[in-house]
Write a protein that holds these residues in place. Sequence first.
Motif, short mmCIF file in Angstrom:
data_model
loop_
_atom_site.label_atom_id
_atom_site.label_comp_id
_atom_site.label_asym_id
_atom_site.label_seq_id
_atom_site.Cartn_x
_atom_site.Cartn_y
_atom_site.Cartn_z
N LYS A 87 -15.48 14.72 -16.40
CA LYS A 87 -14.27 15.52 -16.56
C LYS A 87 -13.66 15.83 -15.19
CE LYS A 87 -12.53 19.86 -18.49
NZ LYS A 87 -12.88 21.11 -19.20
N ASP A 88 -12.34 15.70 -15.11
CA ASP A 88 -11.65 16.02 -13.88
C ASP A 88 -11.79 17.51 -13.56
OD1 ASP A 88 -8.85 13.73 -14.32
OD2 ASP A 88 -10.76 13.48 -13.29
N ALA A 89 -12.10 17.80 -12.29
CA ALA A 89 -12.18 19.18 -11.83
C ALA A 89 -10.90 19.59 -11.11
CB ALA A 89 -13.37 19.36 -10.91
N ALA A 90 -10.30 18.66 -10.37
CA ALA A 90 -9.09 18.99 -9.63
C ALA A 90 -8.41 17.74 -9.11
CB ALA A 90 -9.42 19.91 -8.46
N TRP A 91 -7.11 17.88 -8.88
CA TRP A 91 -6.31 16.87 -8.19
C TRP A 91 -5.62 17.56 -7.01
CZ3 TRP A 91 -5.97 11.67 -9.18
CH2 TRP A 91 -6.46 11.23 -10.42
N GLY A 92 -5.45 16.82 -5.93
CA GLY A 92 -4.66 17.31 -4.84
C GLY A 92 -3.18 17.13 -5.11
N GLN A 93 -2.37 17.61 -4.18
CA GLN A 93 -0.91 17.56 -4.37
C GLN A 93 -0.32 16.20 -3.95
OE1 GLN A 93 -2.36 18.75 -1.73
NE2 GLN A 93 -1.17 17.96 0.00
N GLY A 94 -1.10 15.40 -3.27
CA GLY A 94 -0.65 14.08 -2.86
C GLY A 94 -0.13 14.05 -1.44
N THR A 95 -0.28 12.91 -0.79
CA THR A 95 0.25 12.69 0.55
C THR A 95 0.90 11.31 0.58
OG1 THR A 95 -0.26 12.73 2.92
CG2 THR A 95 -1.94 11.79 1.48
N GLN A 96 2.09 11.25 1.16
CA GLN A 96 2.85 10.00 1.15
C GLN A 96 2.37 9.06 2.26
OE1 GLN A 96 5.63 8.97 -0.89
NE2 GLN A 96 5.23 7.01 0.16
N VAL A 97 2.16 7.82 1.88
CA VAL A 97 1.86 6.75 2.84
C VAL A 97 2.95 5.70 2.70
CG1 VAL A 97 0.28 4.88 3.44
CG2 VAL A 97 -0.62 7.15 2.84
N THR A 98 3.62 5.41 3.80
CA THR A 98 4.67 4.41 3.81
C THR A 98 4.35 3.37 4.86
OG1 THR A 98 6.31 6.06 3.12
CG2 THR A 98 7.15 3.99 4.04
N VAL A 99 4.31 2.11 4.43
CA VAL A 99 4.02 1.00 5.34
C VAL A 99 5.27 0.14 5.46
CG1 VAL A 99 2.48 -0.92 5.86
CG2 VAL A 99 1.62 1.05 4.54
N SER A 100 5.78 0.04 6.66
CA SER A 100 7.00 -0.75 6.90
C SER A 100 6.63 -2.18 7.29
CB SER A 100 7.85 -0.10 7.98
OG SER A 100 7.13 -0.08 9.20
N SER A 101 7.49 -3.10 6.91
CA SER A 101 7.22 -4.52 7.21
C SER A 101 7.80 -4.92 8.55
CB SER A 101 7.80 -5.39 6.11
OG SER A 101 9.18 -5.15 5.97
N ASP B 73 0.82 -1.22 0.00
CA ASP B 73 0.00 0.00 0.00
C ASP B 73 0.85 1.27 0.00
OD1 ASP B 73 -2.11 -1.75 2.29
OD2 ASP B 73 -2.55 -1.35 0.17
N THR B 74 2.15 1.11 0.10
CA THR B 74 3.05 2.27 0.08
C THR B 74 2.96 2.99 -1.25
OG1 THR B 74 4.59 1.29 1.67
CG2 THR B 74 5.45 3.00 0.20
N ALA B 75 2.65 4.28 -1.18
CA ALA B 75 2.47 5.08 -2.40
C ALA B 75 2.19 6.53 -2.00
CB ALA B 75 1.31 4.55 -3.23
N VAL B 76 2.17 7.38 -2.99
CA VAL B 76 1.61 8.72 -2.81
C VAL B 76 0.13 8.64 -3.15
CG1 VAL B 76 1.67 11.13 -3.54
CG2 VAL B 76 3.80 9.82 -3.39
N TYR B 77 -0.70 9.11 -2.24
CA TYR B 77 -2.14 9.04 -2.41
C TYR B 77 -2.65 10.42 -2.83
CZ TYR B 77 -2.38 4.36 -0.50
OH TYR B 77 -2.24 3.00 -0.32
N TYR B 78 -3.46 10.42 -3.88
CA TYR B 78 -3.99 11.65 -4.45
C TYR B 78 -5.51 11.68 -4.35
CZ TYR B 78 0.61 12.11 -6.67
OH TYR B 78 1.95 12.21 -6.91
N CYS B 79 -6.02 12.83 -4.04
CA CYS B 79 -7.47 13.05 -4.03
C CYS B 79 -7.88 13.66 -5.38
CB CYS B 79 -7.82 14.01 -2.89
SG CYS B 79 -9.56 14.37 -2.70
#
Length: 120
Positions: free
Chosen positions: A106-120, A92-98
């Motif tokens: 049609k797309d109205a907007a994207w967010g700038q993204g937030t990082q999610v990091t899952v360690s094992s 699930d580690t990724a940058v998550y965008y709204c």
Amino acid sequence: QVQLVESGGGLVQAGGSLRLSCAASGTSGSSSSIYNMGWYRQAPGISRELVATINSAGSPNYADSVKGRFTISRDNAKNTVYLQMNSLNPEDTAVYYCNARWPWGKDAAWGQGTQVTVSS
């Protein structure tokens, strides 16, 4: 023009939980409820992929990889969309965008993204 700001990302151990928030602004006095909202994610070297969407009526849709673990919801009074993520794993580690999308697709907007990091 709507703007989206994500928050809530961070570092978590496998099996843990995070809740992402996406606040919409600039809707010119109207509610963000007219938009279909979604969460997408992008890991290094991989194309951006759908995580979950929720339409203006509140009906959710999930990628198979997150079904049963993630929950998308929206609070139209607060112009905010949430993504509750449980039982996280390193995949699930990724940058998550709204994303906000007009009802006609049609797309109205994207967010700038937030990082999610899952360690094992």
